[in-house]
Scaffold this motif. Structure first.
Motif, PDB file in Angstrom:
ATOM      1  N   ALA A   1      41.090  39.605  41.164  1.00 11.60           N
ATOM      2  CA  ALA A   1      42.154  39.268  40.210  1.00 11.60           C
ATOM      3  C   ALA A   1      42.735  40.519  39.564  1.00 11.60           C
ATOM      4  CB  ALA A   1      41.617  38.321  39.144  1.00 11.60           C
ATOM      5  N   PHE A   2      41.934  41.577  39.452  1.00  8.33           N
ATOM      6  CA  PHE A   2      42.444  42.820  38.881  1.00  8.33           C
ATOM      7  C   PHE A   2      43.468  43.484  39.801  1.00  8.33           C
ATOM      8  CE2 PHE A   2      38.473  42.528  36.403  1.00  8.33           C
ATOM      9  CZ  PHE A   2      39.046  42.549  35.136  1.00  8.33           C
ATOM     10  N   GLU A   3      43.361  43.233  41.102  1.00 11.10           N
ATOM     11  CA  GLU A   3      44.354  43.767  42.025  1.00 11.10           C
ATOM     12  C   GLU A   3      45.703  43.073  41.816  1.00 11.10           C
ATOM     13  OE1 GLU A   3      42.863  45.038  46.103  1.00 11.10           O
ATOM     14  OE2 GLU A   3      41.375  43.536  45.484  1.00 11.10           O
ATOM     15  N   ILE A   4      45.671  41.788  41.567  1.00  8.45           N
ATOM     16  CA  ILE A   4      46.912  41.064  41.267  1.00  8.45           C
ATOM     17  C   ILE A   4      47.488  41.596  39.960  1.00  8.45           C
ATOM     18  CG2 ILE A   4      47.889  38.826  40.635  1.00  8.45           C
ATOM     19  CD1 ILE A   4      45.922  37.577  42.649  1.00  8.45           C
TER      20      ILE A   4
ATOM     21  N   THR B   1      50.624  33.872  41.984  1.00 11.54           N
ATOM     22  CA  THR B   1      50.303  34.831  43.033  1.00 11.54           C
ATOM     23  C   THR B   1      48.978  34.487  43.700  1.00 11.54           C
ATOM     24  OG1 THR B   1      51.520  36.542  41.844  1.00 11.54           O
ATOM     25  CG2 THR B   1      50.008  37.289  43.546  1.00 11.54           C
ATOM     26  N   LEU B   2      48.003  34.116  42.910  1.00 10.52           N
ATOM     27  CA  LEU B   2      46.711  33.723  43.470  1.00 10.52           C
ATOM     28  C   LEU B   2      46.866  32.471  44.331  1.00 10.52           C
ATOM     29  CD1 LEU B   2      43.738  34.275  43.712  1.00 10.52           C
ATOM     30  CD2 LEU B   2      43.377  33.004  41.605  1.00 10.52           C
ATOM     31  N   HIS B   3      47.624  31.505  43.864  1.00  9.35           N
ATOM     32  CA  HIS B   3      47.882  30.286  44.631  1.00  9.35           C
ATOM     33  C   HIS B   3      48.620  30.619  45.927  1.00  9.35           C
ATOM     34  CE1 HIS B   3      49.933  26.475  45.646  1.00  9.35           C
ATOM     35  NE2 HIS B   3      48.773  25.964  45.272  1.00  9.35           N
ATOM     36  N   TYR B   4      49.615  31.492  45.837  1.00  6.24           N
ATOM     37  CA  TYR B   4      50.373  31.924  47.014  1.00  6.24           C
ATOM     38  C   TYR B   4      49.440  32.575  48.036  1.00  6.24           C
ATOM     39  CZ  TYR B   4      53.555  34.854  49.755  1.00  6.24           C
ATOM     40  OH  TYR B   4      54.226  35.483  50.779  1.00  6.24           O
ATOM     41  N   LEU B   5      48.547  33.440  47.563  1.00  2.00           N
ATOM     42  CA  LEU B   5      47.607  34.124  48.452  1.00  2.00           C
ATOM     43  C   LEU B   5      46.679  33.136  49.143  1.00  2.00           C
ATOM     44  CD1 LEU B   5      46.349  36.775  49.506  1.00  2.00           C
ATOM     45  CD2 LEU B   5      44.838  36.682  47.521  1.00  2.00           C
TER      46      LEU B   5
END
Length: 98
Positions: free
Chosen positions: A75-78, A57-61
């Protein structure tokens, strides 16, 4: 997250990844209990996929926004997005193991 369209996009990405979990488990962990000698396969795979989906998800964002994550998302939002989908993820894992 300041932009609701970005949050919606991330939620959609997480749900897409969760739908792919059963086929990934069959390909990646055909004998998870024998390989890892784990007593609780669901908990092991749940933790594994939470980390894997968080990373994806972080990579996608980053790829979608072409910006640094530092000022844009926490990261806590993810993790919060993943927590809202925790039942779906657990059910997906259990489906793969049955």
């Amino acid at each position: 997250m300041p932009d609701s369209s970005i949050r919606k996009s991330l939620e959609d990405y997480v749900k897409l990844r969760i739908r792919d979990v059963p086929s990934e488990i069959h390909q990646t962990f055909p004998n998870v209990k024998q390989i890892w000698k784990c007593e609780n396969q669901v908990d092991f795979l749940y933790g594994y996929y939470v980390g894997k989906i968080e990373e994806g998800t972080l990579h996608y964002l980053l790829k979608a926004t072409r910006s640094s994550a530092g000022g844009f998302v926490d990261a806590f939002e993810i993790r919060g997005i993943l927590e809202t989908c925790r039942t779906e993820l657990r059910n997906s894992i259990e489906k793969a193991l049955s």
